[in-house]
Design a protein around this motif. Structure first.
Motif, PDB file in Angstrom:
ATOM      1  N   GLY A 118       6.526   6.392   1.641  1.00 13.99           N
ATOM      2  CA  GLY A 118       6.863   6.361   3.253  1.00 13.99           C
ATOM      3  C   GLY A 118       5.651   7.349   3.582  1.00 13.99           C
ATOM      4  N   CYS A 119       4.837   6.932   4.569  1.00 11.95           N
ATOM      5  CA  CYS A 119       3.754   7.537   5.169  1.00 11.95           C
ATOM      6  C   CYS A 119       4.059   7.851   6.698  1.00 11.95           C
ATOM      7  N   GLY A 120       5.533   7.845   7.077  1.00 11.81           N
ATOM      8  CA  GLY A 120       5.445   7.956   8.502  1.00 11.81           C
ATOM      9  C   GLY A 120       4.747   7.086   9.437  1.00 11.81           C
ATOM     10  N   GLY A 175       2.856  11.577   2.947  1.00 13.55           N
ATOM     11  CA  GLY A 175       3.778  11.081   2.346  1.00 13.55           C
ATOM     12  C   GLY A 175       3.581  11.517   0.728  1.00 13.55           C
ATOM     13  N   SER A 176       4.820  11.319  -0.227  1.00 18.70           N
ATOM     14  CA  SER A 176       4.731  11.690  -1.562  1.00 18.70           C
ATOM     15  C   SER A 176       5.925  11.045  -2.285  1.00 18.70           C
ATOM     16  N   CYS A 177       5.717  10.716  -3.581  1.00 20.56           N
ATOM     17  CA  CYS A 177       6.926  10.722  -4.405  1.00 20.56           C
ATOM     18  C   CYS A 177       6.676  10.893  -5.562  1.00 20.56           C
ATOM     19  N   GLY A 178       7.558  11.134  -6.373  1.00 21.59           N
ATOM     20  CA  GLY A 178       7.791  11.318  -7.903  1.00 21.59           C
ATOM     21  C   GLY A 178       7.395   9.969  -8.688  1.00 21.59           C
ATOM     22  N   VAL A 179       6.847  10.074  -9.933  1.00 25.50           N
ATOM     23  CA  VAL A 179       6.871   8.860 -10.741  1.00 25.50           C
ATOM     24  C   VAL A 179       7.020   9.420 -12.249  1.00 25.50           C
ATOM     25  N   ASP A 180       7.690   8.616 -12.820  1.00 27.13           N
ATOM     26  CA  ASP A 180       8.046   8.809 -14.323  1.00 27.13           C
ATOM     27  C   ASP A 180       6.734   8.572 -15.070  1.00 27.13           C
ATOM     28  N   ILE A 181       6.479   9.564 -15.950  1.00 23.59           N
ATOM     29  CA  ILE A 181       5.052   9.704 -16.748  1.00 23.59           C
ATOM     30  C   ILE A 181       5.478   9.675 -18.174  1.00 23.59           C
TER      31      ILE A 181
END
Length: 166
Positions: free
Chosen positions: A74-76, A55-61
């Motif tokens: 979500g990691c399936g 799983g992956s996602c973006g994050v506002d840094i």
């Protein structure tokens, strides 16, 4: 140098980790990859591991948007991972750049409206979510791109998505 012997193992979501002592190098699994380590010293063994992205996602840094982001990944088959990510500036206070200060002085009310709009978009991670949805759409090229974008954005909302806590 690491050479992959079975090319069918190549997968976009697989990564190879090579560790010698306290130094670890991580890269996509590739047919050939050179790894350089600063000093091996008297070490006689290293460690190689293969990882798969689940799983992956973006994050506002953005340092101007200091605070906690709640991200849901979500990691399936492995379920969902929820994380709180704290973002702050190195000095504790974020100062606007000279160019931003000049724009605000010249723009007056327009500058204030623009800043308020940017703050609103930043607070709700709108740009990040749109960017991720657009990138996925371009990568997958669905038959109905508008529905794809809609479903992707609603999926973020329903799944917890990327949130911001002041």
């Amino acid at each position: 140098k690491v050479d992959l012997q079975n090319q069918e193992a190549l997968n976009n979501d697989c990564f190879l980790s090579v560790r010698v002592g306290e130094t670890q190098k991580l890269s996509r699994l590739a047919a050939t990859k050179n790894y350089k380590f600063p000093q091996i010293g008297d070490r006689r063994y290293g460690k190689i591991e293969v990882y798969r992205r689940v799983g992956s996602c973006g994050v506002d840094i953005d340092a101007e948007n200091v605070g906690t982001r709640t991200v849901t990944i979500g990691c399936g088959d492995f379920g969902t991972v929820k994380l709180n990510v704290e973002v702050g500036s190195a000095g504790g206070v974020v100062a606007p750049s000279d160019a931003e200060a000049q724009k605000a002085d010249k723009g007056g009310d327009l500058g204030a409206k623009s800043k308020a709009a940017k703050d609103y978009l930043r607070k709700h991670s709108v740009e990040l979510q749109l960017t991720e949805a657009m990138q996925a759409m371009l990568r997958l090229k669905p038959d109905n791109p508008i529905k794809f974008l809609s479903d992707a954005l609603l999926g973020n909302l329903e799944g917890g998505g990327i949130g911001f806590s002041p």
